[in-house]
Every structure is written in structure tokens, then in C-alpha cells.
Design a protein around this motif. Structure first.
Motif, mmCIF file in Angstrom:
data_model
loop_
_atom_site.group_PDB
_atom_site.id
_atom_site.type_symbol
_atom_site.label_atom_id
_atom_site.label_comp_id
_atom_site.label_asym_id
_atom_site.label_seq_id
_atom_site.Cartn_x
_atom_site.Cartn_y
_atom_site.Cartn_z
ATOM 1 N N PHE A 27 0.172 15.070 -120.225
ATOM 2 C CA PHE A 27 0.720 16.091 -119.329
ATOM 3 C C PHE A 27 0.750 15.576 -117.893
ATOM 4 N N ARG A 28 -0.370 15.021 -117.444
ATOM 5 C CA ARG A 28 -0.467 14.494 -116.082
ATOM 6 C C ARG A 28 0.509 13.328 -115.861
ATOM 7 N N ARG A 29 0.614 12.446 -116.859
ATOM 8 C CA ARG A 29 1.506 11.283 -116.750
ATOM 9 C C ARG A 29 2.970 11.728 -116.637
ATOM 10 N N VAL A 30 3.380 12.672 -117.458
ATOM 11 C CA VAL A 30 4.770 13.142 -117.419
ATOM 12 C C VAL A 30 5.051 13.874 -116.107
ATOM 13 N N LEU A 31 4.171 14.791 -115.703
ATOM 14 C CA LEU A 31 4.403 15.534 -114.471
ATOM 15 C C LEU A 31 4.253 14.663 -113.236
ATOM 16 N N GLY A 32 3.624 13.508 -113.370
ATOM 17 C CA GLY A 32 3.529 12.555 -112.268
ATOM 18 C C GLY A 32 4.879 12.015 -111.840
ATOM 19 N N HIS A 33 5.896 12.216 -112.656
ATOM 20 C CA HIS A 33 7.248 11.787 -112.297
ATOM 21 C C HIS A 33 7.912 12.738 -111.299
ATOM 22 N N PHE A 34 7.269 13.856 -111.048
ATOM 23 C CA PHE A 34 7.784 14.814 -110.073
ATOM 24 C C PHE A 34 7.021 14.615 -108.770
ATOM 25 N N PRO A 35 7.713 14.216 -107.692
ATOM 26 C CA PRO A 35 6.991 13.988 -106.430
ATOM 27 C C PRO A 35 6.514 15.305 -105.826
ATOM 28 N N THR A 36 5.328 15.256 -105.245
ATOM 29 C CA THR A 36 4.794 16.435 -104.573
ATOM 30 C C THR A 36 4.448 16.074 -103.140
ATOM 31 N N GLY A 37 4.652 17.026 -102.255
ATOM 32 C CA GLY A 37 4.187 16.867 -100.891
ATOM 33 C C GLY A 37 2.685 17.076 -100.860
ATOM 34 N N VAL A 38 2.043 16.541 -99.835
ATOM 35 C CA VAL A 38 0.595 16.673 -99.730
ATOM 36 C C VAL A 38 0.268 17.511 -98.502
ATOM 37 N N VAL A 39 -0.557 18.530 -98.703
ATOM 38 C CA VAL A 39 -1.002 19.393 -97.614
ATOM 39 C C VAL A 39 -2.522 19.444 -97.624
ATOM 40 N N VAL A 40 -3.084 19.827 -96.488
ATOM 41 C CA VAL A 40 -4.514 20.102 -96.402
ATOM 42 C C VAL A 40 -4.653 21.565 -96.013
ATOM 43 N N ILE A 41 -5.387 22.305 -96.831
ATOM 44 C CA ILE A 41 -5.662 23.716 -96.568
ATOM 45 C C ILE A 41 -6.974 23.777 -95.792
ATOM 46 N N THR A 42 -6.971 24.466 -94.652
ATOM 47 C CA THR A 42 -8.173 24.538 -93.818
ATOM 48 C C THR A 42 -8.500 25.981 -93.453
ATOM 49 N N ALA A 43 -9.762 26.199 -93.121
ATOM 50 C CA ALA A 43 -10.229 27.507 -92.655
ATOM 51 C C ALA A 43 -11.535 27.289 -91.905
ATOM 52 N N ILE A 44 -12.034 28.351 -91.321
ATOM 53 C CA ILE A 44 -13.371 28.355 -90.732
ATOM 54 C C ILE A 44 -14.223 29.276 -91.599
ATOM 55 N N ALA A 45 -15.294 28.730 -92.139
ATOM 56 C CA ALA A 45 -16.198 29.501 -92.999
ATOM 57 C C ALA A 45 -17.606 29.372 -92.440
ATOM 58 N N ASP A 46 -18.220 30.488 -92.187
ATOM 59 C CA ASP A 46 -19.573 30.501 -91.630
ATOM 60 C C ASP A 46 -19.653 29.662 -90.356
ATOM 61 N N GLY A 47 -18.592 29.715 -89.555
ATOM 62 C CA GLY A 47 -18.558 29.021 -88.275
ATOM 63 C C GLY A 47 -18.246 27.542 -88.346
ATOM 64 N N GLU A 48 -18.028 27.009 -89.527
ATOM 65 C CA GLU A 48 -17.760 25.576 -89.701
ATOM 66 C C GLU A 48 -16.378 25.357 -90.323
ATOM 67 N N PRO A 49 -15.706 24.251 -89.933
ATOM 68 C CA PRO A 49 -14.410 23.961 -90.547
ATOM 69 C C PRO A 49 -14.585 23.500 -91.995
ATOM 70 N N VAL A 50 -13.669 23.918 -92.838
ATOM 71 C CA VAL A 50 -13.673 23.548 -94.245
ATOM 72 C C VAL A 50 -12.232 23.278 -94.653
ATOM 73 N N GLY A 51 -12.034 22.369 -95.619
ATOM 74 C CA GLY A 51 -10.675 22.089 -96.063
ATOM 75 C C GLY A 51 -10.644 21.208 -97.291
ATOM 76 N N PHE A 52 -9.472 21.139 -97.898
ATOM 77 C CA PHE A 52 -9.264 20.265 -99.043
ATOM 78 C C PHE A 52 -7.782 19.940 -99.173
ATOM 79 N N ALA A 53 -7.504 18.785 -99.786
ATOM 80 C CA ALA A 53 -6.126 18.332 -100.004
ATOM 81 C C ALA A 53 -5.560 18.999 -101.249
#
Length: 182
Positions: A27-53
């Protein structure tokens, strides 16, 4: 009383077989043929920055303006962002592979060496992103081993003169040819 069911051809419907299980690596190999943009989602949680790609991000609606992304259920950053109630989508440029790597790791201070400023909701807007989208969480739905997060857009901007987006294709970073951006 039973009712006879027929199809548009006038014939009774055939029994539909359950699909065979799909191997996750295939599944991953086949769907890897579809390009995806990369974003980082960020927020402030408990007064500290948090995020993930995230590579699974999309525009969802123009009216009202909404976007969506799919954090994994095993993510340790997502529950912090969910608790914050708002976030920023940072659209990475093709010059930001190092930023993507930093936010794709689990644990640790992902913001070490990363410059940012606060959006009006307080969430980090990363320096040199090609666009950012400030959102409030609208709904979170179950999506298998991920969540589907629908965000209501509050504000957004794109950089002028920025390069192209950072893409991910077949397990590697990729970029849009400059000739295609004109």
C-alpha cells in the motif's frame, strides 16, 4: 413480504466479495507514486511550542475556508495540539528539508535552532516557510490508524518570491521544476 431486487440491467445483483487484505508495505509503495507536499503543524501547548511534519494535508472547502490533515494515532505531538484548539499549517519550501527532518522525529525539542514568530492564535509560524495557514480545530474524526482533523481557516499568507514547495515522492524529497512554476 420479500421484495425482489434487480439492477439497471434487469438482472438480480451479484454477490460482492469482500476485498482481499492489502499488505501495508505494498500500500505504501503504490501510494508513494503520488507526490505530497510537506507541512509542519504547530501550536503552543502548556506555554511551549509543539509541532510535527505531515505529508497528508489538503484544502477542503472554500466556503467556509477549511483545510484538513491526518496525524497518526501514535503521535505524541497531536494530543498537545488538539488540546491547544488551534494551530498553524507551515508549508515548507524546497529549501527546508532540514526543518522537515527536525519535525519528523519523535520526542526532543524540535524547535532547537528553528526561528519562528507567533500567529495571532499564538501558534508558531516558522521562518522562511512559503505559506502559512492559521486555523481553529473544527472537528476530529476517526480515520483508521490516523485522525482526520478539519481546521477552520482564520488567516493565511504566502511568501512573495519564495521557491517551490517541498515534496515527498517514492520515499525521497523532491521539488517542482522551476520551469513548471511559471
Amino acid at each position: 413480504m420479500a421484495t425482489d431486487v434487480t439492477t439497471a440491467t434487469g438482472k438480480p445483483p451479484t454477490t460482492i466479495k469482500a476485498p482481499a487484505p492489502i499488505d501495508s508495505a505494498h500500500f505504501r509503495r503504490v501510494l508513494g507514486h503520488f507526490p505530497t507536499g510537506v507541512v509542519v503543524i504547530t501550536a503552543i501547548a502548556d506555554g511551549e511550542p509543539v509541532g510535527f511534519a505531515v505529508g497528508s494535508f489538503a484544502s477542503v472547502s472554500l466556503d467556509p475556508p477549511m483545510v484538513g490533515f491526518f496525524p497518526g494515532k501514535s503521535s505524541t505531538s497531536w494530543p498537545l495540539i488538539q488540546r491547544a484548539g488551534s494551530f498553524v499549517v507551515n508549508v515548507l519550501g524546497d529549501h527546508q528539508q532540514d526543518v522537515c527532518r527536525a519535525f519528523a522525529t519523535s520526542g526532543g525539542d524540535k524547535f532547537t535552532g528553528i526561528r519562528w514568530h507567533r500567529a495571532s492564535n499564538g501558534a508558531p509560524v516558522l521562518q522562511d516557510v512559503i505559506a502559512w495557514i492559521e486555523c481553529d480545530i473544527d472537528t476530529v474524526s476517526d480515520a483508521g490508524d490516523h485522525w482526520f482533523v478539519l481546521g477552520r481557516v482564520r488567516d493565511l499568507a504566502a511568501s512573495t518570491g519564495a521557491g517551490g514547495p517541498l515534496l515527498f515522492l517514492q520515499g525521497r524529497y523532491a521539488r517542482v521544476d522551476a520551469a513548471m512554476r511559471t
